[in-house]
Every structure is written in structure tokens, then in C-alpha cells.
Design a protein around this motif. Sequence first.
Motif, PDB file in Angstrom:
ATOM      1  N   ASP A 288       9.041   5.024  -6.961  1.00 12.17           N
ATOM      2  CA  ASP A 288      10.207   4.153  -7.098  1.00 12.17           C
ATOM      3  C   ASP A 288      10.072   2.839  -7.040  1.00 12.17           C
ATOM      4  O   ASP A 288      10.931   2.102  -7.662  1.00 12.17           O
ATOM      5  CB  ASP A 288      11.523   4.561  -6.233  1.00 12.17           C
ATOM      6  CG  ASP A 288      11.895   6.296  -6.386  1.00 12.17           C
ATOM      7  OD1 ASP A 288      12.209   6.381  -7.367  1.00 12.17           O
ATOM      8  OD2 ASP A 288      11.897   6.765  -5.152  1.00 12.17           O
ATOM      9  N   PHE A 289       9.000   2.627  -6.220  1.00 12.61           N
ATOM     10  CA  PHE A 289       8.651   1.180  -6.239  1.00 12.61           C
ATOM     11  C   PHE A 289       7.257   1.073  -5.790  1.00 12.61           C
ATOM     12  O   PHE A 289       6.465   2.060  -5.298  1.00 12.61           O
ATOM     13  CB  PHE A 289       9.357   0.375  -4.994  1.00 12.61           C
ATOM     14  CG  PHE A 289       9.381   1.298  -3.789  1.00 12.61           C
ATOM     15  CD1 PHE A 289       8.498   0.884  -2.895  1.00 12.61           C
ATOM     16  CD2 PHE A 289      10.429   2.183  -3.710  1.00 12.61           C
ATOM     17  CE1 PHE A 289       8.649   1.748  -1.576  1.00 12.61           C
ATOM     18  CE2 PHE A 289      10.573   3.141  -2.450  1.00 12.61           C
ATOM     19  CZ  PHE A 289       9.606   2.765  -1.636  1.00 12.61           C
ATOM     20  N   ASN A 290       6.635  -0.025  -5.797  1.00 19.14           N
ATOM     21  CA  ASN A 290       5.053  -0.415  -5.726  1.00 19.14           C
ATOM     22  C   ASN A 290       4.422  -0.384  -4.260  1.00 19.14           C
ATOM     23  O   ASN A 290       4.042  -1.402  -3.816  1.00 19.14           O
ATOM     24  CB  ASN A 290       4.676  -1.414  -6.409  1.00 19.14           C
ATOM     25  CG  ASN A 290       4.802  -1.467  -7.949  1.00 19.14           C
ATOM     26  OD1 ASN A 290       5.967  -1.524  -8.609  1.00 19.14           O
ATOM     27  ND2 ASN A 290       3.882  -0.928  -8.717  1.00 19.14           N
ATOM     28  N   ASP A 291       4.549   0.768  -3.601  1.00 13.11           N
ATOM     29  CA  ASP A 291       4.176   0.836  -2.418  1.00 13.11           C
ATOM     30  C   ASP A 291       3.673   2.451  -1.931  1.00 13.11           C
ATOM     31  O   ASP A 291       4.454   3.134  -2.520  1.00 13.11           O
ATOM     32  CB  ASP A 291       5.184   0.513  -1.440  1.00 13.11           C
ATOM     33  CG  ASP A 291       4.641   0.327   0.070  1.00 13.11           C
ATOM     34  OD1 ASP A 291       4.377  -0.657   0.411  1.00 13.11           O
ATOM     35  OD2 ASP A 291       4.615   1.425   0.802  1.00 13.11           O
ATOM     36  N   PRO A 292       2.544   2.747  -1.323  1.00 11.79           N
ATOM     37  CA  PRO A 292       2.300   3.983  -0.903  1.00 11.79           C
ATOM     38  C   PRO A 292       3.323   5.093  -0.244  1.00 11.79           C
ATOM     39  O   PRO A 292       3.492   6.246  -0.433  1.00 11.79           O
ATOM     40  CB  PRO A 292       1.198   3.953  -0.313  1.00 11.79           C
ATOM     41  CG  PRO A 292       0.533   2.782  -0.403  1.00 11.79           C
ATOM     42  CD  PRO A 292       1.693   1.834  -0.751  1.00 11.79           C
ATOM     43  N   ILE A 293       4.201   4.398   0.304  1.00 10.33           N
ATOM     44  CA  ILE A 293       5.413   5.068   1.011  1.00 10.33           C
ATOM     45  C   ILE A 293       6.355   5.946   0.077  1.00 10.33           C
ATOM     46  O   ILE A 293       6.888   6.862   0.511  1.00 10.33           O
ATOM     47  CB  ILE A 293       6.139   4.201   2.059  1.00 10.33           C
ATOM     48  CG1 ILE A 293       7.127   4.938   2.914  1.00 10.33           C
ATOM     49  CG2 ILE A 293       6.965   3.199   1.360  1.00 10.33           C
ATOM     50  CD1 ILE A 293       6.200   5.730   3.914  1.00 10.33           C
ATOM     51  N   SER A 294       6.301   5.257  -1.190  1.00  3.99           N
ATOM     52  CA  SER A 294       7.181   6.076  -2.221  1.00  3.99           C
ATOM     53  C   SER A 294       6.654   7.536  -2.389  1.00  3.99           C
ATOM     54  O   SER A 294       7.557   8.370  -2.509  1.00  3.99           O
ATOM     55  CB  SER A 294       7.086   5.211  -3.466  1.00  3.99           C
ATOM     56  OG  SER A 294       7.905   5.852  -4.436  1.00  3.99           O
ATOM     57  N   PHE A 295       5.552   7.656  -2.288  1.00  3.86           N
ATOM     58  CA  PHE A 295       4.786   9.230  -2.174  1.00  3.86           C
ATOM     59  C   PHE A 295       4.844   9.546  -0.789  1.00  3.86           C
ATOM     60  O   PHE A 295       5.288  10.895  -0.712  1.00  3.86           O
ATOM     61  CB  PHE A 295       3.172   8.917  -2.696  1.00  3.86           C
ATOM     62  CG  PHE A 295       3.173   8.883  -4.292  1.00  3.86           C
ATOM     63  CD1 PHE A 295       3.217  10.253  -5.175  1.00  3.86           C
ATOM     64  CD2 PHE A 295       3.231   7.715  -5.002  1.00  3.86           C
ATOM     65  CE1 PHE A 295       3.098  10.146  -6.431  1.00  3.86           C
ATOM     66  CE2 PHE A 295       3.311   7.643  -6.324  1.00  3.86           C
ATOM     67  CZ  PHE A 295       3.101   9.007  -7.136  1.00  3.86           C
TER      68      PHE A 295
END
Length: 546
Positions: A448-455
Amino acid sequence: MKITGRKFGAVLLAIGVVLVLTACGQTKKSQDKQTLNLSATAPLPTIDISKSTGYGQTGNVFESFFRLGANGQTEPGLAKSATVSKNGLTWTFKLRDAKWSNGDRIIAQDFVYSWRRTINPATKSQYAYLFNGIKNASKINAGKASPNTLGIKALNSRTVVVSLDKPMTYFKVLMAYPLFAPQNQRVIKKYGKKYATKSEYMVYSGPFKIQHWNGTGNKWQFVKNPNYWDAKVVKLKKVNFTVVADPGTGLDLYQRDKLDLTPLANQQVKNYKNDKAFKEYPYSYVSFLKYNLRDSNATLRKALNNRNIRLALSLALNRQALTEKVLGDGSETPTGFVASGLATDPKTGVDFSKQQAVKNTVNYNVKLAKADWQRGMRQIGAKNLHFTLLAGADQTVTSPLTQYLKGQWEKELPGLTVDIKTMATQQIAYQSAAKGDFDVLISGWGADFNDPISFLQIPMSGTSYNFGHYRNEAYDRLVNRAVNADANNPEKRWQELVSAAKIFNADQGMTPLYQQVTAYLQRSDVHGIVHNTAGTQWSYKTAYIK
């Protein structure tokens, strides 16, 4: 967008909305020059941002404080300015003079109303978890607090203040996601149950508005929104969408000058790779296997909870052959659960995907796969295993992918039998899996956005998309520390996320199959389309025909 697997049917739009077909059988020559003809692989399921399962298209009709520009960078949206307190806990947004598509002023209260509506448990938003980190959002999602306590307030008609429970390094880019766009309370009350059931029962805040969408049809249009605050830069007058599921049909339409882009599959990629019109668009969508760790069958439950068996299923797969020969669409082999090209180390600039890699987890190693398989089968006390592989039939890769998995597993892993069950659509398959009615599911997720936490938020205990019920206390502890105690320490936070990813990849809690890269033929007179690897994948605000 969202696994979807996270995203369930939504991700279908996030990854597939890009093809082209003229409306009503007309050719481009008979249409206005600034008309773009595109197609989608599936119908647009909803235009209600509180209930959507993906935002691949809707970033063009709904806008939040910011919007995504080229290379995933935030650009001005409905906010004229934004400031953040030194402790990172308070954001203040000053709204520009903007209007809804019906001429109403967009005011601060529209944001407050929208966020409260979305996070209300009664709305059943599949994306409500993205509000976590905003004050009281977690309590509201858990049904332990009123939506009215959410950390957002309107100081006046032009000022929105957002309070966070913890600093969020990705908060600015998150605010470019259409989920956080305003909604017009007066319009919702006016239309009541009809709201968002047809395109005319909706108002729009973005560069375009939707026409001719009735909730079920295979055709709809974006038309320029004359009331959009930055309408002067919008060149396109219309974008026509038609559902075209077959790449062969798409190619034929493109060759007959009835498409502006068309995705290519397998042999088509090989045939057109050297064509001047050939383009590749990567996306942060990773396809993976989701295991039901609470399977109703006792033997399968033991097997799928066994790490050696999951490793064997992964190591028996030749992902290079899968991407190059079976799929043949330009897709890439993953290094782990988190997509490549999504985010880089704030200190070294190294891609997260390289740092998450764990040896002997997603590489092809038949000898090790067999050894892990035999070890796992001994541990569960079984000689044979029989499970069903669930997938949606509306994806062009479904049949070759499921056949490859079945053939490879049954060939290399003694005593394994795999049945294939395909449902009409990927969304229906996800709905079934969400109820626990599956053994192994072909799922997927686009960030949803450019950060590993999205996964990495997906496998955490108790999250809505973790319906395979993976649980690892060390993993939960690291991710919780990264998003809470160390949220304002970028380097420490990053290392905790890397460590968590390594735990998950070593466990094969979910098994990555491929990362999507879609090849297209794109007409040479089409310019200015912005493509991003996360969030709103396609932006047509600056697109034009020349």
C-alpha cells in the motif's frame, strides 16, 4: 494494496488495471484526441473508499492530503501545507481552496467524517488496520473505543490536526493513499443506501470523476473533473475502461488500433521483447502460498504446521523456470516475503529484499527438499499427504501456475497428492479462505506504501489478513518494537524489520512464488502516465495523447 492476497479481489485491480479498449466499438481515430482507452482484468467492485479492497484506479478520482507522483514520491494534494511536531506525534494540514465534483467546498470536517466512517467496525473496512498508529485507532478497531475518539479533528474549515500514538516514518506517503481521502457527509446522507452503488451517486475529489459505472458492468469511464483544484494540468478528457481478461484478445485489439496499452503473456513477451512499443512495469506484488495452520483435517493441520514440510514445498520449486518458462511475462524471482524495489536501508541504501534473504528457503534444491520432506513426514507420523490447492480462475496465470505447482510437488515429494480447486474469481477464493475453508491458498500482496511494514504487518498474530493463523512470538516482538518503541529511530527500526523478515522467511510461514512484472505494448503517442510500485499504481493526472 494488500496479500491480496491483502487485498483480496482488490489487488486484482491494483495489478491488472492497465489495458485498453475503445468504448462502443469505436476506433481511436473517431474519438477525441485526448481519450485514453484502457482495460481491466476484472470489474471495479466498489467506489466506496471505506469499503474498497484496493485502490489501483481510485487514486485518480479520490485525493487525500497528498498524492503519489513519479517514483513513489509524494506530491501536493488537497493539503496546501503540512507540518509535524518535533516528537513526530502531531501533524497539522492546511487545506487548499478545493471543491468536490458537484461544486461543494472540501472542508476539514470531510476528512474527520471519512476517517470515522471507515474505521467504524460496523463499516467492516478491510483496510481499517492501516489507521493503526493514529491515536486510538487500535482500540476502535478492536471495538473498545468509539470512532469519535480517533486522533483527527477539524480546528476550522481549513485545518485538520492528526494525533498519533507513535511516530510513523511512512506517515506522509501513507497520507497519499485514497483510503484517507475525504468523504462528503451531506452527499452520503442525501443518497442513503444508494450511495456509491452507481457512479452518479458519488462525488469526487480527484482529477477525474467516474461515469457509466453501475456496480456490475464491464465498462466505465473516467472523465475530467472540471472542479478539481489542479484541473489546468489535466490534459485527458476521458479514460475508457473495459474488462478484457484474455491477453490474446487484448493484443488483437491493440493491433487493430483499439488499445493504447495491452499486457503481454508468455509467448507474446518473447515475440515482442524487441519491439519499440515494449515496456515493462514492475509492481510490489508478491504471489505466495498461504497455509491454513488451523486446518480442519488433523493430519493436514500437523503437516502445514511443520516447518520442514513447508520448507520442502518451497525448495521443490524452480522459481527461475516458473517465471521464465511457465509464466513468461517478465515476472521476477523473490528473495523472500517482501518485494524488491520497495524500500532501501536508510543508512546504506541497500534494498530490503537483499537483506531479508535466508539461505535454503526459496532457492531450488531438490535434494534438500526431499530430506526436509522425509524429516517432516516422520515427525507427523504419516507416509502420505493429500491437500487441496485453492485459487481464483479469473487470473491468466492461474492455470499454468497451479499445474506447475501440482506437477513439481508430486514429482519431487514422495507420497504427496495435490488437488486443484479453482473458484470463479480470486475474490471468491479469498472469501472462502478467510472463513478457514482451505488447505493451501495461492494468495498475494501488493504494498500500500513504500515501506517493508506494508508486508510485514500481515503475518502478525491476529491481523485480518493473517487468516492462515501464522504465529511466532519473536516475530511479533520485533515488529511491535519497530512500530512502537523504535518508531522514531529509523536505523534501529529498519534492523528490527530485517530480523523479523528473516524469521518469517526461515519459517516459510508463507511461501513466496514470484514478484509481478508485467510487460506491455504501449502506443507511442501515449505520454505522461505515472506508474508506481506501491499504493495507487496508475496515475493519469499528467497523461496525454500527442
